[in-house]
Design an enzyme around this catalytic site. Structure first.
Site, PDB file in Angstrom:
ATOM      1  N   GLY A  66     -61.546 -15.866 -95.360  1.00  0.00           N
ATOM      2  CA  GLY A  66     -62.987 -15.781 -95.555  1.00  0.00           C
ATOM      3  C   GLY A  66     -63.641 -17.149 -95.518  1.00  0.00           C
ATOM      4  O   GLY A  66     -63.067 -18.131 -95.028  1.00  0.00           O
ATOM      5  N   GLY A  68     -64.176 -19.273 -97.850  1.00  0.00           N
ATOM      6  CA  GLY A  68     -63.445 -20.291 -98.595  1.00  0.00           C
ATOM      7  C   GLY A  68     -62.336 -20.922 -97.780  1.00  0.00           C
ATOM      8  O   GLY A  68     -62.119 -22.143 -97.829  1.00  0.00           O
ATOM      9  N   THR A  69     -61.616 -20.101 -97.017  1.00  0.00           N
ATOM     10  CA  THR A  69     -60.541 -20.619 -96.167  1.00  0.00           C
ATOM     11  C   THR A  69     -61.103 -21.495 -95.056  1.00  0.00           C
ATOM     12  O   THR A  69     -60.566 -22.568 -94.752  1.00  0.00           O
ATOM     13  CB  THR A  69     -59.737 -19.457 -95.567  1.00  0.00           C
ATOM     14  OG1 THR A  69     -59.207 -18.647 -96.615  1.00  0.00           O
ATOM     15  CG2 THR A  69     -58.598 -19.969 -94.702  1.00  0.00           C
ATOM     16  N   GLU A  72     -61.969 -24.848 -96.559  1.00  0.00           N
ATOM     17  CA  GLU A  72     -60.803 -25.704 -96.807  1.00  0.00           C
ATOM     18  C   GLU A  72     -60.269 -26.332 -95.528  1.00  0.00           C
ATOM     19  O   GLU A  72     -59.955 -27.521 -95.477  1.00  0.00           O
ATOM     20  CB  GLU A  72     -59.699 -24.901 -97.490  1.00  0.00           C
ATOM     21  CG  GLU A  72     -59.879 -24.708 -98.972  1.00  0.00           C
ATOM     22  CD  GLU A  72     -58.607 -24.227 -99.643  1.00  0.00           C
ATOM     23  OE1 GLU A  72     -57.639 -25.011 -99.712  1.00  0.00           O
ATOM     24  OE2 GLU A  72     -58.565 -23.066-100.079  1.00  0.00           O
ATOM     25  N   LEU A 215     -79.531 -24.127 -87.854  1.00  0.00           N
ATOM     26  CA  LEU A 215     -78.667 -24.326 -86.690  1.00  0.00           C
ATOM     27  C   LEU A 215     -77.537 -25.265 -87.099  1.00  0.00           C
ATOM     28  O   LEU A 215     -77.729 -26.138 -87.947  1.00  0.00           O
ATOM     29  CB  LEU A 215     -79.450 -24.932 -85.526  1.00  0.00           C
ATOM     30  CG  LEU A 215     -80.620 -24.102 -84.979  1.00  0.00           C
ATOM     31  CD1 LEU A 215     -81.420 -24.918 -83.976  1.00  0.00           C
ATOM     32  CD2 LEU A 215     -80.118 -22.811 -84.342  1.00  0.00           C
ATOM     33  N   ASP A 218     -77.948 -29.297 -85.161  1.00  0.00           N
ATOM     34  CA  ASP A 218     -79.249 -29.964 -85.027  1.00  0.00           C
ATOM     35  C   ASP A 218     -79.404 -31.162 -85.953  1.00  0.00           C
ATOM     36  O   ASP A 218     -80.465 -31.787 -85.992  1.00  0.00           O
ATOM     37  CB  ASP A 218     -80.392 -28.974 -85.272  1.00  0.00           C
ATOM     38  CG  ASP A 218     -80.400 -28.417 -86.691  1.00  0.00           C
ATOM     39  OD1 ASP A 218     -79.405 -28.634 -87.427  1.00  0.00           O
ATOM     40  OD2 ASP A 218     -81.390 -27.758 -87.067  1.00  0.00           O
ATOM     41  N   LEU A 220     -79.648 -31.178 -89.160  1.00  0.00           N
ATOM     42  CA  LEU A 220     -80.561 -30.887 -90.265  1.00  0.00           C
ATOM     43  C   LEU A 220     -79.982 -29.842 -91.213  1.00  0.00           C
ATOM     44  O   LEU A 220     -79.197 -28.981 -90.807  1.00  0.00           O
ATOM     45  CB  LEU A 220     -81.905 -30.381 -89.742  1.00  0.00           C
ATOM     46  CG  LEU A 220     -82.778 -31.357 -88.962  1.00  0.00           C
ATOM     47  CD1 LEU A 220     -83.974 -30.622 -88.360  1.00  0.00           C
ATOM     48  CD2 LEU A 220     -83.248 -32.501 -89.861  1.00  0.00           C
ATOM     49  N   GLU A 271     -67.217 -21.776-103.504  1.00  0.00           N
ATOM     50  CA  GLU A 271     -66.630 -22.594-104.562  1.00  0.00           C
ATOM     51  C   GLU A 271     -67.732 -23.172-105.446  1.00  0.00           C
ATOM     52  O   GLU A 271     -68.651 -23.819-104.940  1.00  0.00           O
ATOM     53  CB  GLU A 271     -65.796 -23.730-103.966  1.00  0.00           C
ATOM     54  CG  GLU A 271     -64.543 -23.267-103.243  1.00  0.00           C
ATOM     55  CD  GLU A 271     -63.562 -22.571-104.166  1.00  0.00           C
ATOM     56  OE1 GLU A 271     -63.372 -23.040-105.313  1.00  0.00           O
ATOM     57  OE2 GLU A 271     -62.993 -21.539-103.749  1.00  0.00           O
TER      58      GLU A 271
END
Length: 299
Positions: A66, A68-69, A72, A215, A218, A220, A271
């Protein structure tokens, strides 16, 4: 099939019993692709496997899990020094998959795996908080973050998104807006924030479009602040993310500074990070990611 350089799949330990994934990998191996597989057990495993991937000389490190993976693996990749740093591939196997969904990664495992190995590698941005913690998708703060973090897993599994409203009602007596001051390029706001979204990507919380204009290439960060005096209407409106909501404040900047008189918590790709002072900055073109040609988050 044309020859492709080797890849290393870093698989979240919760997905090891995924039979369709095993079959998809075996099929591609039979077609001549070299796919190494490593399984994470605890925090820090992904960074070690990325280092191993570099020693193996693979062209792609695939994050199988997901948000989190993905966080990491991408964080480990941008911390690599030198040349020939592998590209990031994405195999969505989590419960939310917000980043993968928003960039257009196919839901079908075989198609997602082929894209992760053979797709075009595009330079994309990442964000960094306080010169340490990174996120590829979004940082969210406010009472909505506390609700989604604290809602029991069994309640979420049984009721889905409605579980957040129910848990929010149960916590009405303790939920308060976060008073804070936020500065950025040509941006300054101070007040009580019910929900804060700072996005490199667009959605969080299982499909909530908190930063619909974001985006990933970009340079930003997009900011959205949800304000309001009444907790319950605000809870419902943040889940719906109504475009016509008069209590939405927006901004865009390559950095944002957030100060609060009390401790607040941000959710960085799943996290939590707590504190009173946050400096969030974009890292332009921080890594290469294999994305579909029609990715909606590219300018």
């Amino acid at each position: 099939m044309a020859e492709f350089p080797a890849s290393l799949l870093i698989l979240n330990g919760k997905s090891t019993d995924n039979l369709p994934l095993r079959e998809a990998i075996m099929l591609l191996r039979e077609e001549g692709m070299t796919i190494h597989v490593r399984v994470t057990w605890e925090k820090g495993d992904a960074a070690r496997y990325v280092e191993e991937a570099r020693k193996l000389g693979v062209a792609t490190v695939i994050a199988g899990g997901g948000d989190g993976t993905i966080n990491e693996v991408s964080t480990a990749l941008i911390q690599c020094a030198g040349d020939d740093i592998p590209a990031l591939g994405i195999l969505p196997l989590g419960t939310a998959n917000d980043f993968a969904t928003s960039v257009g990664i196919p839901e079908a495992l075989d198609k997602a795996l082929k894209l992760a190995i053979a797709g075009n590698a595009i330079a994309i941005d990442m964000a960094q908080v306080n010169k340490q913690t990174c996120f590829i998708n979004m940082a969210t703060g406010g009472f909505g973050t506390r609700i989604t973090t604290e809602t029991p897993e069994k309640l979420k599994a049984a009721l889905g998104g409605v579980s957040y409203i129910i848990h929010g009602l149960m916590r009405m007596d303790t939920l308060q807006p976060d008073r804070c001051e936020i500065r950025g390029e040509n941006f300054h706001w101070q007040g009580d924030a019910l929900v804060i979204g700072i996005g490199n990507g667009r959605q969080a919380g299982g499909g909530q479009q908190l930063c619909p204009n974001a985006l990933i290439n970009d340079g930003l960060l997009q900011l959205r602040i949800f304000t309001g005096d009444e907790i319950l209407p605000a809870l419902v409106s943040t889940l719906k993310s109504d475009e016509d909501n008069p209590n939405i404040i927006e901004g865009a900047s390559s950095w944002f500074d957030i100060q609060a008189p009390h401790e607040i918590t941000f959710n960085l790709d799943g996290e939590p990070l707590s504190g009173q002072n946050f400096h969030i900055e974009i890292l332009p073109a921080a890594l290469r990611c294999r994305l579909p040609p029609d990715c909606p988050l590219l300018r």
